[in-house]
Write a protein that holds these residues in place. Sequence first.
Motif, PDB file in Angstrom:
ATOM      1  N   PRO A 203      39.900  97.700 -24.663  1.00 21.76           N
ATOM      2  CA  PRO A 203      40.512  95.639 -25.152  1.00 21.76           C
ATOM      3  C   PRO A 203      39.505  94.995 -25.618  1.00 21.76           C
ATOM      4  O   PRO A 203      38.388  95.689 -26.103  1.00 21.76           O
ATOM      5  CB  PRO A 203      40.109  95.462 -23.366  1.00 21.76           C
ATOM      6  CG  PRO A 203      39.599  95.541 -23.256  1.00 21.76           C
ATOM      7  CD  PRO A 203      39.369  97.192 -23.607  1.00 21.76           C
ATOM      8  N   LEU A 204      40.099  93.700 -26.535  1.00 18.62           N
ATOM      9  CA  LEU A 204      39.564  92.907 -27.207  1.00 18.62           C
ATOM     10  C   LEU A 204      38.764  92.009 -25.507  1.00 18.62           C
ATOM     11  O   LEU A 204      39.457  91.263 -24.835  1.00 18.62           O
ATOM     12  CB  LEU A 204      40.480  92.148 -28.158  1.00 18.62           C
ATOM     13  CG  LEU A 204      40.062  91.134 -28.667  1.00 18.62           C
ATOM     14  CD1 LEU A 204      39.043  92.180 -30.593  1.00 18.62           C
ATOM     15  CD2 LEU A 204      40.889  90.208 -29.402  1.00 18.62           C
ATOM     16  N   TYR A 205      37.214  91.745 -25.908  1.00 20.85           N
ATOM     17  CA  TYR A 205      36.247  90.736 -25.842  1.00 20.85           C
ATOM     18  C   TYR A 205      36.577  89.579 -25.993  1.00 20.85           C
ATOM     19  O   TYR A 205      35.822  89.281 -26.249  1.00 20.85           O
ATOM     20  CB  TYR A 205      35.584  92.214 -24.732  1.00 20.85           C
ATOM     21  CG  TYR A 205      35.259  93.053 -24.288  1.00 20.85           C
ATOM     22  CD1 TYR A 205      35.122  93.443 -22.526  1.00 20.85           C
ATOM     23  CD2 TYR A 205      35.663  94.675 -25.250  1.00 20.85           C
ATOM     24  CE1 TYR A 205      35.479  94.996 -21.929  1.00 20.85           C
ATOM     25  CE2 TYR A 205      35.850  95.388 -23.800  1.00 20.85           C
ATOM     26  CZ  TYR A 205      35.701  95.109 -23.377  1.00 20.85           C
ATOM     27  OH  TYR A 205      36.400  96.919 -22.500  1.00 20.85           O
ATOM     28  N   GLU A 206      36.578  88.638 -24.603  1.00 20.48           N
ATOM     29  CA  GLU A 206      35.648  87.451 -25.238  1.00 20.48           C
ATOM     30  C   GLU A 206      35.897  86.641 -26.275  1.00 20.48           C
ATOM     31  O   GLU A 206      35.297  86.814 -27.298  1.00 20.48           O
ATOM     32  CB  GLU A 206      33.767  87.837 -25.619  1.00 20.48           C
ATOM     33  CG  GLU A 206      33.301  85.658 -25.419  1.00 20.48           C
ATOM     34  CD  GLU A 206      31.956  85.305 -25.547  1.00 20.48           C
ATOM     35  OE1 GLU A 206      31.429  86.208 -26.454  1.00 20.48           O
ATOM     36  OE2 GLU A 206      31.701  85.668 -24.942  1.00 20.48           O
ATOM     37  N   GLY A 207      37.397  86.754 -25.902  1.00 18.82           N
ATOM     38  CA  GLY A 207      37.820  86.097 -27.419  1.00 18.82           C
ATOM     39  C   GLY A 207      37.217  84.966 -28.651  1.00 18.82           C
ATOM     40  O   GLY A 207      36.789  83.775 -27.313  1.00 18.82           O
TER      41      GLY A 207
END
Length: 252
Positions: A203-207
């Motif tokens: 997934p995408l980490y730390e927006g």
Amino acid sequence: MSSKWLKTLSATLALTVGTTVASAETLRAVTDPSFVPFEMMDQETGKMVGFDMDILAEVAERAGFDYNLNTMDFNGIIPALQTGNVDIALAGITITEEREKIVDFSDPYYDSGLRLLVRADNEDIKEFDDLEGKKIGTKIGSTSYDYLTKNIEDDEGVTPYPGSADMYMALMSGSVDAVFYDAPNVGYFARTKGEGRVETVGPLYEGQQYGIALKSGSKWVEDVNEALAAMKEDGTYKEIYEKWFGKMPEDQ
């Protein structure tokens, strides 16, 4: 009205206009030349191009300043702003509390995050937790480097590189097992030079949110924010976004 008076008036107007144009302040701007597609060197023209470069040009025109653009490694940008050697910078710079203590930021202009990149034949790394004990490439001075060192117990395998091209080359040559870096740059590489050889996983980490960085106390922050807001309102931002990234998400 005499012709002599008209000539005097015309000369006065010409002098006034010339003075106004000449008085536009020139800011010292910098970027990192390796963060594609935000900023990169056009090999044909020798000029910097990219999403950030289009944003900077539009903001400068609307805010009313000129700029001289230079390049430097990313890890030198914040220190250069902090010492006052640079006035403004765009380089996919994530807004963080630590950075806000020493430089001024505009309102966010791009939503991002961190993403994993692995070789296409990878079977071992599917998400961040799989990085323990692996060799990971990232970029010096980046938030991805900070995230790795904070969230991996044994960070001896974390290797920071000066440029993104270096870490991607290390991945494809097998020197590292994965690259962990800003999602748009990772995704762009996977779709272009790395197509068929690497892939993003997890997934995408730390927006994160990128901001235009200015030296602390800059008088231009409000003008820059007004320019960004106007660009989003009239569709100019959307036009620039889709030029470089394709269809813009509704929440961008």
